[in-house]
Design a protein around this motif. Structure first.
Motif, PDB file in Angstrom:
ATOM      1  N   GLY A 352     -14.529  -2.020  -3.493  1.00  0.00           N
ATOM      2  CA  GLY A 352     -13.259  -1.311  -3.272  1.00  0.00           C
ATOM      3  C   GLY A 352     -12.335  -1.359  -4.474  1.00  0.00           C
ATOM      4  O   GLY A 352     -11.118  -1.377  -4.319  1.00  0.00           O
ATOM      5  N   PHE A 353     -12.895  -1.362  -5.691  1.00  0.00           N
ATOM      6  CA  PHE A 353     -12.064  -1.387  -6.893  1.00  0.00           C
ATOM      7  C   PHE A 353     -11.711   0.030  -7.361  1.00  0.00           C
ATOM      8  O   PHE A 353     -12.503   0.965  -7.210  1.00  0.00           O
ATOM      9  CB  PHE A 353     -12.784  -2.111  -8.041  1.00  0.00           C
ATOM     10  CG  PHE A 353     -12.984  -3.584  -7.807  1.00  0.00           C
ATOM     11  CD1 PHE A 353     -11.934  -4.371  -7.329  1.00  0.00           C
ATOM     12  CD2 PHE A 353     -14.200  -4.181  -8.065  1.00  0.00           C
ATOM     13  CE1 PHE A 353     -12.110  -5.732  -7.115  1.00  0.00           C
ATOM     14  CE2 PHE A 353     -14.387  -5.546  -7.855  1.00  0.00           C
ATOM     15  CZ  PHE A 353     -13.345  -6.321  -7.380  1.00  0.00           C
ATOM     16  N   GLY A 354     -10.540   0.143  -7.950  1.00  0.00           N
ATOM     17  CA  GLY A 354     -10.156   1.360  -8.682  1.00  0.00           C
ATOM     18  C   GLY A 354      -9.925   2.593  -7.826  1.00  0.00           C
ATOM     19  O   GLY A 354     -10.073   3.706  -8.314  1.00  0.00           O
ATOM     20  N   ASN A 355      -9.539   2.424  -6.557  1.00  0.00           N
ATOM     21  CA  ASN A 355      -9.245   3.614  -5.744  1.00  0.00           C
ATOM     22  C   ASN A 355      -7.888   4.193  -6.148  1.00  0.00           C
ATOM     23  O   ASN A 355      -6.848   3.664  -5.780  1.00  0.00           O
ATOM     24  CB  ASN A 355      -9.259   3.273  -4.260  1.00  0.00           C
ATOM     25  CG  ASN A 355      -8.855   4.486  -3.407  1.00  0.00           C
ATOM     26  OD1 ASN A 355      -8.747   5.603  -3.923  1.00  0.00           O
ATOM     27  ND2 ASN A 355      -8.625   4.250  -2.127  1.00  0.00           N
ATOM     28  N   ASN A 356      -7.925   5.292  -6.895  1.00  0.00           N
ATOM     29  CA  ASN A 356      -6.671   5.891  -7.359  1.00  0.00           C
ATOM     30  C   ASN A 356      -6.411   7.243  -6.719  1.00  0.00           C
ATOM     31  O   ASN A 356      -5.770   8.111  -7.315  1.00  0.00           O
ATOM     32  CB  ASN A 356      -6.661   6.009  -8.901  1.00  0.00           C
ATOM     33  CG  ASN A 356      -7.686   7.014  -9.403  1.00  0.00           C
ATOM     34  OD1 ASN A 356      -8.699   7.255  -8.743  1.00  0.00           O
ATOM     35  ND2 ASN A 356      -7.424   7.598 -10.561  1.00  0.00           N
ATOM     36  N   MET A 357      -6.918   7.432  -5.484  1.00  0.00           N
ATOM     37  CA  MET A 357      -6.640   8.708  -4.811  1.00  0.00           C
ATOM     38  C   MET A 357      -5.132   8.904  -4.637  1.00  0.00           C
ATOM     39  O   MET A 357      -4.355   7.956  -4.691  1.00  0.00           O
ATOM     40  CB  MET A 357      -7.336   8.776  -3.448  1.00  0.00           C
ATOM     41  CG  MET A 357      -6.721   7.917  -2.365  1.00  0.00           C
ATOM     42  SD  MET A 357      -7.430   8.226  -0.717  1.00  0.00           S
ATOM     43  CE  MET A 357      -6.532   9.709  -0.215  1.00  0.00           C
ATOM     44  N   VAL A 358      -4.741  10.149  -4.416  1.00  0.00           N
ATOM     45  CA  VAL A 358      -3.322  10.476  -4.242  1.00  0.00           C
ATOM     46  C   VAL A 358      -2.715   9.684  -3.086  1.00  0.00           C
ATOM     47  O   VAL A 358      -3.405   9.355  -2.119  1.00  0.00           O
ATOM     48  CB  VAL A 358      -3.129  11.987  -3.967  1.00  0.00           C
ATOM     49  CG1 VAL A 358      -3.559  12.825  -5.163  1.00  0.00           C
ATOM     50  CG2 VAL A 358      -3.876  12.416  -2.720  1.00  0.00           C
ATOM     51  N   HIS A 359      -1.445   9.390  -3.210  1.00  0.00           N
ATOM     52  CA  HIS A 359      -0.705   8.713  -2.138  1.00  0.00           C
ATOM     53  C   HIS A 359      -0.323   9.758  -1.094  1.00  0.00           C
ATOM     54  O   HIS A 359       0.175  10.831  -1.447  1.00  0.00           O
ATOM     55  CB  HIS A 359       0.554   8.078  -2.747  1.00  0.00           C
ATOM     56  CG  HIS A 359       1.357   7.265  -1.790  1.00  0.00           C
ATOM     57  ND1 HIS A 359       2.688   6.961  -2.018  1.00  0.00           N
ATOM     58  CD2 HIS A 359       1.027   6.677  -0.617  1.00  0.00           C
ATOM     59  CE1 HIS A 359       3.133   6.208  -1.022  1.00  0.00           C
ATOM     60  NE2 HIS A 359       2.150   6.022  -0.158  1.00  0.00           N
ATOM     61  N   GLU A 360      -0.560   9.446   0.171  1.00  0.00           N
ATOM     62  CA  GLU A 360      -0.244  10.376   1.259  1.00  0.00           C
ATOM     63  C   GLU A 360       0.756   9.716   2.206  1.00  0.00           C
ATOM     64  O   GLU A 360       0.564   8.568   2.600  1.00  0.00           O
ATOM     65  CB  GLU A 360      -1.499  10.689   2.075  1.00  0.00           C
ATOM     66  CG  GLU A 360      -2.573  11.393   1.294  1.00  0.00           C
ATOM     67  CD  GLU A 360      -3.799  11.723   2.140  1.00  0.00           C
ATOM     68  OE1 GLU A 360      -4.464  12.703   1.814  1.00  0.00           O
ATOM     69  OE2 GLU A 360      -4.071  10.994   3.119  1.00  0.00           O
ATOM     70  N   VAL A 361       1.774  10.451   2.558  1.00  0.00           N
ATOM     71  CA  VAL A 361       2.772   9.950   3.506  1.00  0.00           C
ATOM     72  C   VAL A 361       2.984  11.018   4.586  1.00  0.00           C
ATOM     73  O   VAL A 361       3.270  12.177   4.272  1.00  0.00           O
ATOM     74  CB  VAL A 361       4.106   9.633   2.780  1.00  0.00           C
ATOM     75  CG1 VAL A 361       5.178   9.224   3.790  1.00  0.00           C
ATOM     76  CG2 VAL A 361       3.903   8.542   1.729  1.00  0.00           C
ATOM     77  N   GLY A 362       2.817  10.611   5.829  1.00  0.00           N
ATOM     78  CA  GLY A 362       3.018  11.546   6.946  1.00  0.00           C
ATOM     79  C   GLY A 362       4.485  11.541   7.368  1.00  0.00           C
ATOM     80  O   GLY A 362       5.083  10.472   7.534  1.00  0.00           O
ATOM     81  N   VAL A 363       5.080  12.743   7.508  1.00  0.00           N
ATOM     82  CA  VAL A 363       6.489  12.826   7.918  1.00  0.00           C
ATOM     83  C   VAL A 363       6.657  13.774   9.092  1.00  0.00           C
ATOM     84  O   VAL A 363       5.922  14.752   9.232  1.00  0.00           O
ATOM     85  CB  VAL A 363       7.411  13.299   6.753  1.00  0.00           C
ATOM     86  CG1 VAL A 363       7.407  12.309   5.612  1.00  0.00           C
ATOM     87  CG2 VAL A 363       7.048  14.692   6.263  1.00  0.00           C
ATOM     88  N   PHE A 364       7.639  13.475   9.928  1.00  0.00           N
ATOM     89  CA  PHE A 364       8.008  14.366  11.023  1.00  0.00           C
ATOM     90  C   PHE A 364       9.453  14.777  10.788  1.00  0.00           C
ATOM     91  O   PHE A 364      10.355  13.955  10.736  1.00  0.00           O
ATOM     92  CB  PHE A 364       7.861  13.659  12.366  1.00  0.00           C
ATOM     93  CG  PHE A 364       8.147  14.570  13.511  1.00  0.00           C
ATOM     94  CD1 PHE A 364       7.236  15.581  13.854  1.00  0.00           C
ATOM     95  CD2 PHE A 364       9.325  14.439  14.237  1.00  0.00           C
ATOM     96  CE1 PHE A 364       7.515  16.439  14.903  1.00  0.00           C
ATOM     97  CE2 PHE A 364       9.594  15.296  15.287  1.00  0.00           C
ATOM     98  CZ  PHE A 364       8.695  16.299  15.638  1.00  0.00           C
ATOM     99  N   VAL A 365       9.650  16.077  10.581  1.00  0.00           N
ATOM    100  CA  VAL A 365      10.992  16.591  10.249  1.00  0.00           C
ATOM    101  C   VAL A 365      11.562  17.298  11.470  1.00  0.00           C
ATOM    102  O   VAL A 365      10.867  18.107  12.107  1.00  0.00           O
ATOM    103  CB  VAL A 365      10.901  17.592   9.068  1.00  0.00           C
ATOM    104  CG1 VAL A 365      12.293  18.106   8.688  1.00  0.00           C
ATOM    105  CG2 VAL A 365      10.214  16.951   7.853  1.00  0.00           C
ATOM    106  N   SER A 366      12.824  16.963  11.821  1.00  0.00           N
ATOM    107  CA  SER A 366      13.436  17.651  12.979  1.00  0.00           C
ATOM    108  C   SER A 366      14.870  18.024  12.657  1.00  0.00           C
ATOM    109  O   SER A 366      15.427  17.572  11.668  1.00  0.00           O
ATOM    110  CB  SER A 366      13.396  16.758  14.203  1.00  0.00           C
ATOM    111  OG  SER A 366      14.099  15.561  13.928  1.00  0.00           O
TER     112      SER A 366
END
Ligand SMILES: Nc1nc2c(c(=O)[nH]1)N[C@H]1C(S)=C(S)[C@@H](COP(=O)(O)O)O[C@H]1N2
Ligand SMILES: [Mo]
Length: 366
Positions: A352-366
Motif C-alpha cells: 500500500g505504498f505511494g497511493n497518490n490518487m486524487v482526494h475525494e470529498v463527498g458533500v451534500f449542499v442544501s
C-alpha cells in the motif's frame, strides 16, 4: 461514490449497530499513530500537535543531556557529538513537507496488515538543525563507501526479524538531497514522538528516510541490508516481487473539506452559494507544483496557486465554487513541473505504498 450514497440511503434510518469486531491490529496502530487534521491544511505550517505521527516500535527514552550521535564505523576520522556540540554548528530552518509512504493505503483492496491511513499522513513543519554533509566530510568516509546507514535508538521485531530502525542513503543521494540533522520543530525542541533529541530530515522523500532518535551513522563498503531498507519500503506488484525502492514523494494534493461534517461518515454539509475551497499540493524530489485542478463530478477547473514557503514545502491552492443544491463528489488533482499528474484511481501496491490518487470529498449542499 458508494460511500457518499450510503449515508443518504441509510441515514437517518442507519442501523445503530453492526456485526463484527474492529481489526485489533489496525485499531492499535491507528491509536498510536495520529493523522494530520485536514482543517489545518489552511496553513503553510502544520501546528506541531496536529502533524501526523508514524512510530514503528516504542518511543525510546533518550536524555538530551547525555545523548550522542556517533560518526563511527567506516570513517577515517570518527567522532561523537553531543546535543550542545550540534546546536553550536551552523543553524538552518527549512519548511519541509513530509508524507508517510503508506498514506492512502486504506483505499486499497486487497490491503496489507499495516497502519490504515486514509489521506491524512502528511504535514509541513519548520525544521531547525544543521546540514549533514559537512559533518560527513569532516568524519572522512573511506573511499570505498557505497552507503551511509542512519540508525535510530528504537528497536523491535517485524515479520520475526529483530532490528534497530535504520535507513541508508548512497553518497550520490546525500550529495543532492540537502539532508538536515534536526533538533527543533516549529521553533521548539523536538517532541519525543517526533524524534527527540535528534532526527534526520530528508527533504522530498517519503517519511521513512527521516530517521528519528538518530544515534549512529556508519559508512559502509557494501549496500546496507537493514530490514527497513531491503525488506520493506519497496514497491511490489505481488508477494514474491523483489520490487524497487520507495524514494521521493509522488505528486499529490488534498483539500480542506468544506462545510461541516457528519460525525461517522465525515460527509460534508454546506449551504448553496459561493464557497471558497482550498488545499495544498506537493511533489517530491524538489519538483514544483505546476497546476491544481478542482473537480465537481466530471467538470474540472484550474485553481489559483499561492507560492510555497520553500522549495521542499507544499503549494497552497484555492478556487471559488458556486455550490448548487444536491449531492456532489469534490476532487482535487495536482500536476508537477515534471508533468506527473495524480491518477483518478489508486495505484495498487502489495504494502500500500505511494497511493497518490486524487482526494475525494463527498458533500451534500442544501
Ligand atoms: N527511528 C525511527 N525513525 C522513523 C520512524 C520510526 O519508526 N523509527 N518512522 C518513519 C516513518 S515511516 C515516517 S512516515 C516518519 C514520521 O515522522 P513523524 O512521526 O515525525 O511525522 O518518521 C520516520 N522515521
Ligand atoms: Mo511512514
Amino acid at each position: 461514490m458508494g460511500r457518499a450514497r450510503d449515508i443518504f440511503t441509510d441515514w437517518p434510518g442507519k442501523p445503530q449497530t453492526q456485526d463484527g469486531v474492529y481489526s485489533e491490529d489496525e485499531v492499535r496502530l491507528a491509536n498510536r499513530n495520529s493523522g494530520t487534521l485536514l482543517e489545518t491544511l489552511r496553513h503553510d505550517v502544520t501546528p506541531t500537535g496536529a502533524h501526523y505521527l508514524l512510530i514503528h516500535f516504542d518511543v525510546p527514552d533518550l536524555d538530551p543531556a547525555t545523548h550522542r550521535v556517533t560518526f563511527g564505523e567506516g570513517f577515517d576520522a570518527p567522532f561523537a557529538l553531543s546535543m550542545d556540540d550540534i546546536r553550536a554548528l551552523p543553524r538552518v530552518t527549512r519548511p519541509v513537507t513530509m508524507e508517510c509512504a503508506g498514506n492512502g493505503r486504506a483505499r486499497l483492496s486487497p490491503r496489507s496488515h499495516s497502519m490504515p491511513w486514509g489521506v491524512e499522513a502528511v504535514g509541513t513543519a519548520l525544521w531547525t538543525g544543521t546540514p549533514l554533509a559537512p559533518l560527513i566530510a569532516r568524519a572522512r568516509p573511506r573511499a570505498e563507501t557505497v552507503d551511509f546507514a542512519f540508525m535510530g535508538a528504537d528497536q523491535g521485531f517485524d515479520r520475526g526479524v529483530e532490528h534497530d530502525f535504520g535507513r541508508s542513503l548512497t553518497p550520490a543521494q546525500l550529495a543532492e538531497l540537502d539532508v538536515l540533522l534536526v533538533y527543533e520543530m516549529n521553533g521548539t525542541p523536538l517532541l519525543p514522538q517526533h524524534g527527540a533529541p535528534l532526527r534526520l530530515i530528508v527533504p522530498g522523500w517519503y517519511g521513512m528516510a527521516s530517521v528519528k532518535w538518530l544515534s549512529r551513522i556508519e559508512a559502509l563498503d557494501t549496500a546496507y541490508q537493514g530490514f527497513q531498507q531491503v525488506r520493506t519500503y519497496r514497491y511490489r506488484d505481488h508477494a514474491d516481487d523483489p520490487g524497487h525502492p520507495v524514494t521521493d514523494m509522488r505528486v499529490k494534493s488534498l483539500m480542506v473539506p468544506p462545510g461541516v461534517p457528519d460525525w461517522g461518515s465525515r460527509m460534508r454539509f454546506l449551504q448553496a452559494g459561493k464557497v471558497t475551497v482550498q488545499g495544498r499540493a506537493w511533489s517530491g524530489g524538489g519538483r514544483a507544483i505546476a497546476r491544481v485542478e478542482f473537480g465537481v463530478g466530471d467538470i474540472w477547473r484550474d485553481a489559483r496557486l499561492t507560492p510555497p514557503p520553500g522549495r521542499h514545502a507544499w503549494t497552497g491552492w484555492e478556487v471559488d465554487w458556486e455550490a448548487p443544491p444536491g449531492e456532489h463528489i469534490l476532487r482535487c488533482r495536482a500536476t508537477d513541473d515534471a508533468g506527473h499528474v495524480q491518477p483518478l484511481t489508486a495505484p495498487w501496491d502489495v504494502a500500500g505504498f505511494g497511493n497518490n490518487m486524487v482526494h475525494e470529498v463527498g458533500v451534500f449542499v442544501s
